[in-house]
Motif scaffolding. Structure first.
Motif, PDB file in Angstrom:
ATOM      1  N   CYS A 527     -64.521  24.013 -33.272  1.00  0.00           N
ATOM      2  CA  CYS A 527     -63.522  24.578 -33.000  1.00  0.00           C
ATOM      3  C   CYS A 527     -64.182  26.087 -32.368  1.00  0.00           C
ATOM      4  O   CYS A 527     -65.010  26.292 -33.839  1.00  0.00           O
ATOM      5  N   ASN A 529     -62.306  28.340 -32.523  1.00  0.00           N
ATOM      6  CA  ASN A 529     -62.281  29.906 -33.369  1.00  0.00           C
ATOM      7  C   ASN A 529     -61.873  29.818 -34.240  1.00  0.00           C
ATOM      8  O   ASN A 529     -62.615  30.707 -35.494  1.00  0.00           O
ATOM      9  N   CYS A 530     -62.361  28.971 -35.140  1.00  0.00           N
ATOM     10  CA  CYS A 530     -63.293  28.787 -36.588  1.00  0.00           C
ATOM     11  C   CYS A 530     -64.730  27.909 -37.575  1.00  0.00           C
ATOM     12  O   CYS A 530     -65.017  28.069 -38.061  1.00  0.00           O
ATOM     13  N   GLY A 573     -61.700  25.325 -39.930  1.00  0.00           N
ATOM     14  CA  GLY A 573     -60.464  24.659 -39.480  1.00  0.00           C
ATOM     15  C   GLY A 573     -59.110  25.609 -39.856  1.00  0.00           C
ATOM     16  O   GLY A 573     -59.856  26.509 -40.342  1.00  0.00           O
ATOM     17  N   CYS A 574     -58.598  25.660 -38.474  1.00  0.00           N
ATOM     18  CA  CYS A 574     -57.419  26.682 -38.387  1.00  0.00           C
ATOM     19  C   CYS A 574     -56.430  26.148 -37.687  1.00  0.00           C
ATOM     20  O   CYS A 574     -55.926  25.694 -37.191  1.00  0.00           O
ATOM     21  N   CYS A 577     -57.276  24.279 -33.933  1.00  0.00           N
ATOM     22  CA  CYS A 577     -58.029  22.324 -33.779  1.00  0.00           C
ATOM     23  C   CYS A 577     -56.690  22.183 -35.389  1.00  0.00           C
ATOM     24  O   CYS A 577     -57.251  20.975 -35.142  1.00  0.00           O
TER      25      CYS A 577
HETATM   26 ZN   LIG Z   1     -60.035  26.075 -35.912  1.00  0.00          ZN
END
Ligand SMILES: [Zn+2]
Length: 647
Positions: A527, A529-530, A573-574, A577
């Motif tokens: 992911c 984003n994280c 992990g965010c 996702c």
């Molecule tokens: Zn994420």
């Protein structure tokens, strides 16, 4: 405690009191005197727990046990109530003095006391209540106050919300951590009442109950109507006799099915499995190729839910003993999804699998799939050869069909006649004649292929070569001037050739008709984003170097990375996702080009290993190598590559 309390089901059966009602009650609920845990029986008035006063300079209390007095108290408390013997006490103190390691740590490591006893002792000493999470009901309201990613990060679990006092009760790994409490109060707007719980239970409940948070929506649907309305499938059947489109929203069951499907679309799932078990019905979603349990339905609604889906997909709802197929169309937020549905009778009831079929337009390019370098060059060259077979191999779910669609899209022009034989037709493509096979009606891959040859196509796509007849026809088609794209269920590219020989293909004809074989797997992408960097263990780096061989030096040189300072990536992990750390997928590939040397090995009926060895000499990059290169580039994780490489 009643059995209902011990079951971590977050959806109440229609006849049981709604579990979520705990949210409206005060946190006293968990402190019922009949609890077998004396510590949790403290009156709620003691809340908020009078915790040791924090020093102004530090937001966190002495949570990491290094200073003496607190820890000795926990040990002393355990001694006092007889959980720890004087002998054990002495030996721990001795070790504590000798090594300087905290007594609590020694206690934990030696497993002298249970996790629960230790947590209870802490609860007593620090005057923070202790809670047994499995004994308190699930509160969707409390659950929704704190996101799962936050819960996982801080190892906390919200289990009750009292609106009158504006208090959220939260079980924590470390309830003395004022920093976390402060953060939660700011984030949620509630006063946080911290509780001790065992770490094992926390980890378990966080995973299980958040996984089922979808269930709060379903719970709401269940509460909307009285229990009798979904006790049988009769009502649904009656509704089906009218217009399905009008009635889809009527019954609570329809609402549940709608919620299940809506979630599938939102979470980019490719399949939804509704699985009857002995005492519950499990709903699992395949997201980025991996199944996730997201919902557990009470057994009592199973038949009604299954009936509703069967009605929608035009199956016979009273026929429960044989497998059935069907399809239907579903619209969510203006997005239209086609679903192919199949039912299978199992001992606990009918299992339903729904596959979400994408509409055209979403076919990715070969580059987007992750094919590149020599592999891409070879594949592109093979697709413009006027005749021959291009095979894609891999197990089920390895993205073979998508690759074929990408290839077809690339070569699809008005000048060529492309026909496909598929099972099922997954994407509908403009300008291509797509045929769905129908074995019951006698339209199989083989009979369809035979018919195609009379229709003079240039390019034929056959969903899969499954048997000798199809293999023979594919070879014949290629030899008579057609391009044939197909798939084969083998683990490696090289394995396809011996497999076709096993299917009684004539070696000489096989060599003359085959252009290229590509093996593939799909891995999840980290992911963006994280994504975070980490230093890999020495053993991991050694493995990477060993697998990549000469490719490693080439990569290091090209990316001008110093070998000693290589960092790998992973997702923390965010929200984006769903806490998995992965979002989207990319393929890993190996492309074997048929040439004279490979041809000779096939004629000699040599095993796949020999063919692979020759392929490597010809410059073929193996799937695992391609995967490791994608790991080095931060596209995916080593765990993902190993997961698919073992299939
Ligand atoms: Zn994420």
């Amino acid at each position: 405690m009643s059995p209902a309390q011990t079951t971590p089901l977050s959806i109440p059966t229609p006849t049981s009191p709604a579990v979520s009602s705990i949210a409206e009650e005060s946190v006293v609920t968990i402190n019922q005197p009949n609890s077998n845990n004396p510590l949790s029986a403290q009156p709620v008035e003691t809340m908020p727990a009078p915790m040791p006063a924090p020093t102004p300079s530090s937001r966190s209390l002495p949570s990491s046990p290094s200073s003496g007095s607190f820890l000795e108290s926990v040990l002393e408390a355990l001694l006092e109530d007889g959980t720890v013997t004087q002998e054990q006490y002495d030996s721990i103190i001795l070790e504590n003095v000798n090594t300087g390691r905290p007594a609590e740590q020694i206690l934990e490591e030696k497993h002298i006391v249970s996790e629960e006893a230790l947590s209870k002792a802490r609860s007593k000493v620090y005057n923070v209540p202790f809670v047994v999470l499995r004994e308190v009901g699930s509160s969707p309201e409390a659950l929704s106050a704190i996101r799962d990613t936050v819960a996982k990060r801080y190892v906390i679990f919200p289990f009750a919300l009292n609106r009158q006092t504006n208090t959220l009760s939260v079980a924590m790994k470390n309830p003395l951590d004022l920093g976390v409490i402060d953060f939660l109060e700011k984030k949620t707007g509630y006063r946080i009442a911290p509780y001790y719980a065992t770490l094992t239970e926390l980890n378990q409940e966080i995973v299980e109950r958040y996984a089922q948070s979808l269930s709060s929506e379903v719970t709401a649907a269940l509460k909307e109507n009285s229990p009798e309305s979904f006790s049988t499938g009769v009502e649904i059947k009656a509704a089906a006799a009218r217009n399905v489109g009008d009635t889809i929203r009527e019954a609570p069951i329809a609402k549940i099915v709608e919620t299940i499907l809506g979630y599938a679309v939102k979470s980019r799932a490719s399949d939804v499995h509704i699985e009857p078990q002995e005492d519950k019905t499990r709903v699992r979603y395949r997201i980025d190729g991996v199944l996730h349990e997201k919902l557990v339905l009470p057994k009592s609604v199973q038949d009604a839910v299954v009936s509703r889906i069967k009605v929608l997909s035009d199956m016979k709802i009273d026929e429960k003993r044989i497998p059935q197929d069907g399809r239907f169309n579903f619209k969510v937020d203006k997005e239209e999804v086609d679903l192919r549905v199949s039912s299978l009778p199992t001992v606990h009831g009918e299992k339903i699998v729904m596959r979400l079929l994408k509409k055209s337009g979403g076919v990715p390019t070969l580059q987007e799939l992750g094919i590149r370098g020599t592999a891409l060059k070879n594949l592109e060259a093979a697709s413009i050869v006027p005749h021959g077979i291009v095979l894609v191999t891999g197990p089920t779910g390895s993205g073979k069909t998508t690759t074929l669609y990408s290839l077809l899209t690339k070569i699809n022009t008005p000048k060529v006649n492309i026909v496909t034989l598929e099972d099922p037709v997954e994407y509908q493509m403009l300008g291509i004649n797509q045929v769905q096979i129908n074995p019951q009606a006698g339209l199989t891959f083989a009979s369809g292929l035979r018919a195609f040859l009379r229709q003079d196509p240039n390019i034929i796509m056959v969903g899969e070569i499954r048997d000798q007849e199809t293999a023979e026809l594919a070879i014949q088609a290629a030899l008579t001037g057609h391009v044939v794209f197909s798939t084969l269920h083998t683990n490696s590219a090289a394995g396809a050739l011996p497999r076709l020989l096993d299917m009684k293909a004539e070696p000489f004809l096989l060599v003359s008709s085959m252009t290229l074989v590509m093996g593939q797997r799909v891995v999840r992408k980290i992911c963006p984003n994280c994504k975070e960097e980490y230093e890999p263990e020495q053993a991991v780096m050694e493995d990477i170097k060993k697998v990549l061989g000469g490719l490693f030096d080439g990569w290091a040189k090209q990316s001008s990375t110093e070998v000693g300072s290589i960092k790998l990536h992973r997702g923390k992990g965010c929200d984006e996702c769903g806490g998995t750390g992965y979002k989207g997928r990319v393929g890993v590939f190996e492309v074997l080009v048929m040439n004279e040397k490979i041809g000779r090995l096939v004629l000699e009926r040599r095993p796949a290993e020999d063919i692979e060895k020759q392929g490597a000499e010809d410059g073929m990059v193996f799937m695992k190598q391609d995967g490791y290169l994608k790991v080095l580039e931060g596209m995916t994780t080593i765990e993902e590559v190993l997961r698919v490489a073992q299939i």
